[in-house]
Design a protein around this motif. Structure first.
Motif, PDB file in Angstrom:
ATOM      1  N   PRO A  18       0.796  -1.233   0.000  1.00 12.89           N
ATOM      2  CA  PRO A  18       0.000   0.000   0.000  1.00 12.89           C
ATOM      3  C   PRO A  18       0.829   1.285   0.000  1.00 12.89           C
ATOM      4  CG  PRO A  18       0.062  -0.919   2.210  1.00 12.89           C
ATOM      5  CD  PRO A  18       0.808  -1.871   1.338  1.00 12.89           C
ATOM      6  N   ALA A  19       2.131   1.201   0.220  1.00 14.23           N
ATOM      7  CA  ALA A  19       2.955   2.406   0.355  1.00 14.23           C
ATOM      8  C   ALA A  19       2.993   3.200  -0.950  1.00 14.23           C
ATOM      9  CB  ALA A  19       4.376   2.015   0.775  1.00 14.23           C
ATOM     10  N   GLU A  20       2.853   4.535  -0.847  1.00 12.63           N
ATOM     11  CA  GLU A  20       2.950   5.391  -2.022  1.00 12.63           C
ATOM     12  C   GLU A  20       4.390   5.829  -2.265  1.00 12.63           C
ATOM     13  OE1 GLU A  20       0.213   8.615  -1.700  1.00 12.63           O
ATOM     14  OE2 GLU A  20      -1.545   7.336  -1.974  1.00 12.63           O
ATOM     15  N   GLN A  21       5.168   5.921  -1.182  1.00 17.65           N
ATOM     16  CA  GLN A  21       6.582   6.238  -1.281  1.00 17.65           C
ATOM     17  C   GLN A  21       7.368   5.088  -0.663  1.00 17.65           C
ATOM     18  OE1 GLN A  21       5.688  10.598   0.284  1.00 17.65           O
ATOM     19  NE2 GLN A  21       7.848  10.400  -0.280  1.00 17.65           N
ATOM     20  N   LEU A  22       8.441   4.683  -1.356  1.00 16.15           N
ATOM     21  CA  LEU A  22       9.145   3.492  -0.914  1.00 16.15           C
ATOM     22  C   LEU A  22      10.636   3.608  -1.236  1.00 16.15           C
ATOM     23  CD1 LEU A  22       8.854   0.611   0.245  1.00 16.15           C
ATOM     24  CD2 LEU A  22       8.430  -0.189  -2.087  1.00 16.15           C
ATOM     25  N   ASP A  23      11.448   3.398  -0.215  1.00 15.00           N
ATOM     26  CA  ASP A  23      12.893   3.297  -0.381  1.00 15.00           C
ATOM     27  C   ASP A  23      13.336   1.950   0.168  1.00 15.00           C
ATOM     28  OD1 ASP A  23      13.281   5.782  -1.532  1.00 15.00           O
ATOM     29  OD2 ASP A  23      13.684   6.791   0.369  1.00 15.00           O
ATOM     30  N   CYS A  24      14.040   1.176  -0.649  1.00 18.44           N
ATOM     31  CA  CYS A  24      14.498  -0.145  -0.219  1.00 18.44           C
ATOM     32  C   CYS A  24      15.982  -0.294  -0.505  1.00 18.44           C
ATOM     33  CB  CYS A  24      13.749  -1.259  -0.956  1.00 18.44           C
ATOM     34  SG  CYS A  24      11.979  -1.318  -0.634  1.00 18.44           S
ATOM     35  N   ALA A  25      16.720  -0.716   0.498  1.00 20.15           N
ATOM     36  CA  ALA A  25      18.108  -1.135   0.318  1.00 20.15           C
ATOM     37  C   ALA A  25      18.125  -2.625   0.606  1.00 20.15           C
ATOM     38  CB  ALA A  25      19.034  -0.375   1.254  1.00 20.15           C
ATOM     39  N   VAL A  26      18.071  -3.418  -0.455  1.00 22.39           N
ATOM     40  CA  VAL A  26      17.909  -4.869  -0.328  1.00 22.39           C
ATOM     41  C   VAL A  26      18.951  -5.537  -1.219  1.00 22.39           C
ATOM     42  CG1 VAL A  26      16.331  -6.809  -0.528  1.00 22.39           C
ATOM     43  CG2 VAL A  26      15.446  -4.562   0.062  1.00 22.39           C
ATOM     44  N   ALA A  27      19.799  -6.333  -0.610  1.00 19.79           N
ATOM     45  CA  ALA A  27      20.934  -6.888  -1.341  1.00 19.79           C
ATOM     46  C   ALA A  27      20.507  -7.653  -2.588  1.00 19.79           C
ATOM     47  CB  ALA A  27      21.753  -7.787  -0.413  1.00 19.79           C
ATOM     48  N   PHE A  28      19.601  -8.622  -2.423  1.00 20.40           N
ATOM     49  CA  PHE A  28      19.306  -9.545  -3.510  1.00 20.40           C
ATOM     50  C   PHE A  28      17.829  -9.496  -3.880  1.00 20.40           C
ATOM     51  CE2 PHE A  28      22.738 -11.658  -0.936  1.00 20.40           C
ATOM     52  CZ  PHE A  28      23.768 -11.130  -1.707  1.00 20.40           C
ATOM     53  N   VAL A  29      17.581  -9.368  -5.172  1.00 23.53           N
ATOM     54  CA  VAL A  29      16.226  -9.165  -5.686  1.00 23.53           C
ATOM     55  C   VAL A  29      15.947 -10.236  -6.735  1.00 23.53           C
ATOM     56  CG1 VAL A  29      14.689  -7.554  -6.865  1.00 23.53           C
ATOM     57  CG2 VAL A  29      16.431  -6.692  -5.281  1.00 23.53           C
ATOM     58  N   GLY A  30      14.757 -10.840  -6.661  1.00 27.37           N
ATOM     59  CA  GLY A  30      14.428 -11.901  -7.592  1.00 27.37           C
ATOM     60  C   GLY A  30      13.029 -11.762  -8.153  1.00 27.37           C
ATOM     61  N   HIS A  31      12.644 -12.771  -8.934  1.00 31.78           N
ATOM     62  CA  HIS A  31      11.341 -12.782  -9.589  1.00 31.78           C
ATOM     63  C   HIS A  31      10.226 -12.621  -8.554  1.00 31.78           C
ATOM     64  CE1 HIS A  31       8.312 -13.781 -12.532  1.00 31.78           C
ATOM     65  NE2 HIS A  31       7.820 -14.687 -11.723  1.00 31.78           N
ATOM     66  N   GLY A  32       9.284 -11.742  -8.847  1.00 33.89           N
ATOM     67  CA  GLY A  32       8.181 -11.485  -7.930  1.00 33.89           C
ATOM     68  C   GLY A  32       8.304 -10.153  -7.218  1.00 33.89           C
ATOM     69  N   ALA A  33       9.499  -9.571  -7.228  1.00 30.62           N
ATOM     70  CA  ALA A  33       9.686  -8.287  -6.549  1.00 30.62           C
ATOM     71  C   ALA A  33       8.920  -7.159  -7.226  1.00 30.62           C
ATOM     72  CB  ALA A  33      11.173  -7.951  -6.494  1.00 30.62           C
TER      73      ALA A  33
END
Length: 315
Positions: A18-33
């Motif tokens: 539901p977030a309208e603003q989003l900051d993510c520091a995430v090492a590994f990203v895969g299908h579905g993100a």
């Protein structure tokens, strides 16, 4: 608030969707993100693209969606930030350092902390902004290099399905076989006389040597389930072969003067540690293979296709 393993992924999902603003520091990203970044007023993501544990196809999809992306090659954090809430967790976005994604990551025990204290969120936002400024833009060249590393990691990833029967996994369309270097190699003609003579010479060196005639684009370091289709459509299974890690091409000149390459490979008893037999493949997969062969070889031309691609023909 501490988030247990039972609620960890759900809490992250409830924060991100539901977030309208989003900051993510995430090492590994895969299908579905991709689902977590839809319909945002602003979205920024810092990931670790260069180690082979982030799916570069997903990064390309996020670029198309307009997500601002950067790479930090020594990032290992997993921080999810909205203006009012953040979660610091052990969970990546659908992938982890083992190159697993989707259902493969089930069973890994994760936890996290949900924080709504405005002072702590401010500190985290300052940290994120600093990291954003230090990180590098993701270029097309970086993505192409990442595709090579991602493929290596996916091929070498550990098994996650305890079922070792190869045909059972195929019929279940198990993600365990996704991206594995296992192929069906389909031919329609026997060796020419000159090639047959050369093969017999090679077999003095090793009975296990086999060749494919004038087929240079076969994959390296891969398993080939060999299929021969006769003139009336009968299917024969000749064996299972392994191609060398470094392609081995043997040049040969035919009596006509035409030059060809022989792709040298080796006969093997099985495929990694899977339980597999040609009888099992023939008796249980034959009719599905007829459909796949009709699509991949419409003009009776030799072709190879991965087990991953073949599984879409399983109804």
């Amino acid at each position: 608030m501490f988030i247990s393993e039972q609620n960890n992924n759900k809490e992250i999902e409830n924060l991100l969707l539901p977030a309208e603003q989003l900051d993510c520091a995430v090492a590994f990203v895969g299908h579905g993100a991709e689902q977590y970044f839809k319909n945002k007023k602003s979205a920024r993501l810092i990931c670790n693209l260069t180690t082979g544990s982030t799916n570069p196809d997903t990064i390309q999809e996020l670029q198309k969606m307009g997500v601002a992306l950067k790479n930090c090659s020594n990032l290992h954090a997993k921080v999810y930030l909205t203006p009012n809430t953040m979660i610091v967790s052990s969970s990546n976005l659908s992938a982890n350092g083992l190159g697993l994604e989707e259902k493969e990551i089930k069973g890994w025990r994760e936890c996290g902390v949900r924080i709504e204290d405005s002072n702590e969120i401010r500190k985290a936002q300052e940290w994120f902004n600093g990291l954003w400024n230090e990180s590098e833009d993701i270029t097309e060249e970086m993505i192409e290099a990442a595709k090579i590393e991602w493929k290596k990691r996916r091929i070498a990833r550990p098994r996650t399905d305890l079922n070792h029967n190869f045909v059972d996994l195929v019929l279940d369309k198990s993600i365990e076989l996704k991206n594995r270097e296992i192929y069906f190699a389909v031919t329609f003609e026997y060796y020419s006389d000159e090639v047959d003579k050369k093969v017999n010479e090679l077999k003095h060196e090793s009975d296990l040597i086999a060749v494919y005639e004038d087929w240079d684009d076969l994959p390296e370091n891969a398993y080939l389930i060999d299929i021969f289709v006769g003139p009336r459509g009968g299917i024969q299974f000749h064996g299972i072969y392994k191609t060398p890690q470094n392609k081995k091409l043997l040049p040969i000149t035919l009596e006509s003067g035409e030059k060809e390459n022989l792709f040298v490979c080796y006969e093997v008893d099985g495929i990694d540690d899977y339980i597999v037999s040609l009888y099992d493949i023939r008796s249980r997969l034959k009719e599905y293979l007829r459909v796949a062969i009709a699509e991949y070889c419409p003009n009776r031309e030799a072709a190879f296709f991965s087990v991953d691609d073949f599984m879409r023909f399983i109804d």
